[in-house]
Write a protein that holds these residues in place. Structure first.
Motif, PDB file in Angstrom:
ATOM      1  N   LYS A 251     -19.603  52.854  57.191  1.00 17.65           N
ATOM      2  CA  LYS A 251     -21.128  52.858  57.545  1.00 17.65           C
ATOM      3  C   LYS A 251     -21.337  53.278  59.066  1.00 17.65           C
ATOM      4  O   LYS A 251     -22.402  54.039  59.144  1.00 17.65           O
ATOM      5  N   LYS A 252     -20.666  52.590  59.795  1.00 20.46           N
ATOM      6  CA  LYS A 252     -21.008  53.033  61.322  1.00 20.46           C
ATOM      7  C   LYS A 252     -20.407  54.289  61.564  1.00 20.46           C
ATOM      8  O   LYS A 252     -21.029  55.118  62.373  1.00 20.46           O
ATOM      9  N   ARG A 253     -19.470  54.870  60.972  1.00 14.54           N
ATOM     10  CA  ARG A 253     -18.845  55.916  61.249  1.00 14.54           C
ATOM     11  C   ARG A 253     -19.827  57.041  60.747  1.00 14.54           C
ATOM     12  O   ARG A 253     -19.993  58.066  61.328  1.00 14.54           O
ATOM     13  N   LEU A 254     -20.334  56.836  59.627  1.00 16.55           N
ATOM     14  CA  LEU A 254     -21.019  57.748  58.883  1.00 16.55           C
ATOM     15  C   LEU A 254     -22.567  57.991  59.872  1.00 16.55           C
ATOM     16  O   LEU A 254     -23.342  59.072  60.061  1.00 16.55           O
ATOM     17  N   LYS A 255     -23.198  56.773  60.532  1.00 16.26           N
ATOM     18  CA  LYS A 255     -24.304  56.666  61.186  1.00 16.26           C
ATOM     19  C   LYS A 255     -23.947  57.617  62.584  1.00 16.26           C
ATOM     20  O   LYS A 255     -24.657  58.313  63.145  1.00 16.26           O
ATOM     21  N   ILE A 256     -22.586  57.173  63.237  1.00 15.08           N
ATOM     22  CA  ILE A 256     -22.298  58.074  64.375  1.00 15.08           C
ATOM     23  C   ILE A 256     -22.246  59.446  64.222  1.00 15.08           C
ATOM     24  O   ILE A 256     -22.701  60.216  64.635  1.00 15.08           O
ATOM     25  N   CYS A 257     -21.486  59.781  62.838  1.00 16.60           N
ATOM     26  CA  CYS A 257     -21.380  61.357  62.599  1.00 16.60           C
ATOM     27  C   CYS A 257     -22.830  61.912  62.277  1.00 16.60           C
ATOM     28  O   CYS A 257     -23.114  63.041  62.787  1.00 16.60           O
ATOM     29  N   PHE A 258     -24.008  61.025  61.658  1.00 14.66           N
ATOM     30  CA  PHE A 258     -25.171  61.651  61.771  1.00 14.66           C
ATOM     31  C   PHE A 258     -25.556  62.006  62.876  1.00 14.66           C
ATOM     32  O   PHE A 258     -26.560  63.004  63.084  1.00 14.66           O
ATOM     33  N   ALA A 259     -25.768  60.964  63.743  1.00 19.27           N
ATOM     34  CA  ALA A 259     -26.333  61.011  64.977  1.00 19.27           C
ATOM     35  C   ALA A 259     -26.012  62.229  65.736  1.00 19.27           C
ATOM     36  O   ALA A 259     -26.626  63.086  66.497  1.00 19.27           O
ATOM     37  N   VAL A 260     -24.208  62.433  65.901  1.00 15.85           N
ATOM     38  CA  VAL A 260     -24.094  63.650  66.569  1.00 15.85           C
ATOM     39  C   VAL A 260     -24.223  65.026  65.945  1.00 15.85           C
ATOM     40  O   VAL A 260     -24.677  65.848  66.848  1.00 15.85           O
ATOM     41  N   SER A 261     -24.386  65.048  64.541  1.00 18.94           N
ATOM     42  CA  SER A 261     -24.797  66.180  63.766  1.00 18.94           C
ATOM     43  C   SER A 261     -26.376  66.479  64.341  1.00 18.94           C
ATOM     44  O   SER A 261     -26.553  67.594  64.612  1.00 18.94           O
ATOM     45  N   ALA A 262     -26.986  65.598  64.272  1.00 22.08           N
ATOM     46  CA  ALA A 262     -28.444  65.694  64.684  1.00 22.08           C
ATOM     47  C   ALA A 262     -28.610  66.229  66.038  1.00 22.08           C
ATOM     48  O   ALA A 262     -29.187  67.091  66.210  1.00 22.08           O
ATOM     49  N   LEU A 263     -27.885  65.757  67.074  1.00 28.12           N
ATOM     50  CA  LEU A 263     -27.718  66.083  68.422  1.00 28.12           C
ATOM     51  C   LEU A 263     -27.686  67.395  68.658  1.00 28.12           C
ATOM     52  O   LEU A 263     -27.874  68.184  69.467  1.00 28.12           O
ATOM     53  N   PHE A 264     -26.470  67.868  67.743  1.00 25.82           N
ATOM     54  CA  PHE A 264     -25.904  69.152  67.680  1.00 25.82           C
ATOM     55  C   PHE A 264     -26.875  70.202  67.393  1.00 25.82           C
ATOM     56  O   PHE A 264     -27.200  71.229  68.131  1.00 25.82           O
ATOM     57  N   PHE A 265     -27.606  69.907  66.312  1.00 28.26           N
ATOM     58  CA  PHE A 265     -28.460  70.881  65.801  1.00 28.26           C
ATOM     59  C   PHE A 265     -29.783  70.977  66.986  1.00 28.26           C
ATOM     60  O   PHE A 265     -30.282  71.807  66.981  1.00 28.26           O
ATOM     61  N   ILE A 266     -30.129  69.875  67.293  1.00 30.86           N
ATOM     62  CA  ILE A 266     -31.197  69.864  68.320  1.00 30.86           C
ATOM     63  C   ILE A 266     -30.889  70.744  69.738  1.00 30.86           C
ATOM     64  O   ILE A 266     -31.618  71.488  70.081  1.00 30.86           O
ATOM     65  N   ILE A 267     -29.453  70.410  69.953  1.00 29.62           N
ATOM     66  CA  ILE A 267     -29.056  71.581  71.164  1.00 29.62           C
ATOM     67  C   ILE A 267     -29.138  72.821  70.745  1.00 29.62           C
ATOM     68  O   ILE A 267     -29.694  73.614  71.409  1.00 29.62           O
ATOM     69  N   VAL A 268     -28.655  73.135  69.746  1.00 31.00           N
ATOM     70  CA  VAL A 268     -28.568  74.560  69.103  1.00 31.00           C
ATOM     71  C   VAL A 268     -29.861  75.283  68.991  1.00 31.00           C
ATOM     72  O   VAL A 268     -30.100  76.336  69.484  1.00 31.00           O
ATOM     73  N   ALA A 269     -30.884  74.380  68.557  1.00 30.43           N
ATOM     74  CA  ALA A 269     -32.435  74.842  68.432  1.00 30.43           C
ATOM     75  C   ALA A 269     -33.077  75.018  69.978  1.00 30.43           C
ATOM     76  O   ALA A 269     -33.572  75.931  70.082  1.00 30.43           O
ATOM     77  N   ILE A 270     -32.540  74.110  70.741  1.00 28.39           N
ATOM     78  CA  ILE A 270     -33.054  74.348  72.142  1.00 28.39           C
ATOM     79  C   ILE A 270     -32.645  75.846  72.763  1.00 28.39           C
ATOM     80  O   ILE A 270     -33.216  76.496  73.323  1.00 28.39           O
ATOM     81  N   VAL A 271     -31.257  75.797  72.581  1.00 30.42           N
ATOM     82  CA  VAL A 271     -30.554  77.096  73.063  1.00 30.42           C
ATOM     83  C   VAL A 271     -31.241  78.466  72.556  1.00 30.42           C
ATOM     84  O   VAL A 271     -31.497  79.154  73.286  1.00 30.42           O
ATOM     85  N   ILE A 272     -31.519  78.179  71.267  1.00 32.27           N
ATOM     86  CA  ILE A 272     -32.131  79.562  70.498  1.00 32.27           C
ATOM     87  C   ILE A 272     -33.445  79.656  70.974  1.00 32.27           C
ATOM     88  O   ILE A 272     -33.871  80.941  71.399  1.00 32.27           O
ATOM     89  N   VAL A 273     -34.158  78.692  71.110  1.00 28.22           N
ATOM     90  CA  VAL A 273     -35.599  78.957  71.571  1.00 28.22           C
ATOM     91  C   VAL A 273     -35.541  79.538  73.088  1.00 28.22           C
ATOM     92  O   VAL A 273     -36.440  80.313  73.305  1.00 28.22           O
ATOM     93  N   THR A 274     -34.804  78.900  73.995  1.00 29.88           N
ATOM     94  CA  THR A 274     -34.589  79.251  75.292  1.00 29.88           C
ATOM     95  C   THR A 274     -34.102  80.819  75.541  1.00 29.88           C
ATOM     96  O   THR A 274     -34.726  81.569  76.126  1.00 29.88           O
ATOM     97  N   LEU A 275     -33.257  81.298  74.566  1.00 25.65           N
ATOM     98  CA  LEU A 275     -32.838  82.596  74.609  1.00 25.65           C
ATOM     99  C   LEU A 275     -33.875  83.500  74.200  1.00 25.65           C
ATOM    100  O   LEU A 275     -34.072  84.737  74.335  1.00 25.65           O
ATOM    101  N   THR A 276     -34.664  83.029  72.884  1.00 22.15           N
ATOM    102  CA  THR A 276     -35.813  83.797  72.431  1.00 22.15           C
ATOM    103  C   THR A 276     -36.838  84.190  73.531  1.00 22.15           C
ATOM    104  O   THR A 276     -37.228  85.293  73.607  1.00 22.15           O
ATOM    105  N   PHE A 277     -37.116  83.223  74.311  1.00 23.44           N
ATOM    106  CA  PHE A 277     -38.158  83.515  75.428  1.00 23.44           C
ATOM    107  C   PHE A 277     -37.398  83.838  76.579  1.00 23.44           C
ATOM    108  O   PHE A 277     -38.440  84.172  77.756  1.00 23.44           O
TER     109      PHE A 277
END
Length: 200
Positions: free
Chosen positions: A19-45
């Motif tokens: 369960k701890k590994r799943l939580k860590i994996c979920f947190a890392v995945s969420a952080l990755f998508f947030i970073i990607v979203a920020i990069v896309i928004v930055t490039l768009t503008f």
């Protein structure tokens, strides 16, 4: 020995670790998508922000053009159009028609076949406007302009098509081009200034 949870059941250490590994994996995945979203928004503008193309239009073969053609009502005028695309996305248009105007009256139409303007590229295209000389000469102000030695014309075309960014994102877009053309009849030369807008 297992670990007792809040409702009295015992959990095996392996289950807790999973369960701890799943939580860590979920947190890392969420952080990755947030970073990607920020990069896309930055490039768009910034980098990928849509900029209007640069266009220049020049009539060619003016030395052979005849305004006074008693045996013909249509006189062809060739035009060279240069388009510079400053964007990181390419633009592909469909067939369209442009118009040449004299004192707010349409005096010619010109076909525009589908074109591909590459990303951060430049193209030259040719078209021919069939000028209705009889309609042109029927305007009393035409003869005043002839005496003056110059004609002021306007040209406009709307190019519907699609913008493609890194071959992934495809959006409908329309480019409108409006040009003022100054024909110096005395010097057999021409000058033009164009305003171009792209709308998604």
């Amino acid at each position: 020995m297992g670990i007792q949870n809040s409702i009295g059941y015992y959990l095996e250490p392996q289950t807790v670790a999973t369960k701890k590994r799943l939580k860590i994996c979920f947190a890392v995945s969420a952080l990755f998508f947030i970073i990607v979203a920020i990069v896309i928004v930055t490039l768009t503008f910034t980098t990928f922000k849509i900029k209007d193309p640069y266009v220049s239009l020049r009539p060619i073969g003016l030395e052979n053009f005849q305004f006074f053609t008693p045996n013909s009502s249509i006189e062809p005028l060739d035009m060279l159009i240069t388009v510079v695309n400053p964007n990181y996305g390419s633009f592909k248009s469909i067939n369209s028609v442009g118009y040449l105007n004299y004192r707010h009256k349409v005096i010619a139409s010109a076909p525009f076949e589908k074109i591909l303007i590459p990303a951060r590229g430049k193209i030259n295209m040719n078209t021919t406007a069939g000028i209705m000389t009889k309609k042109l000469m029927s305007d009393p102000k035409f003869w005043t302009d002839i005496d003056f030695g110059a004609l002021n014309l306007t040209a406009n075309v709307t190019l519907p098509g699609k913008v493609s960014v890194i071959k992934i994102f495809k959006l409908k877009a329309t480019i409108t081009i409006s040009c003022g053309i100054y024909l110096n009849l005395s010097a057999v030369d021409a000058d033009s200034s164009c305003i171009t807008k792209i709308k998604l």
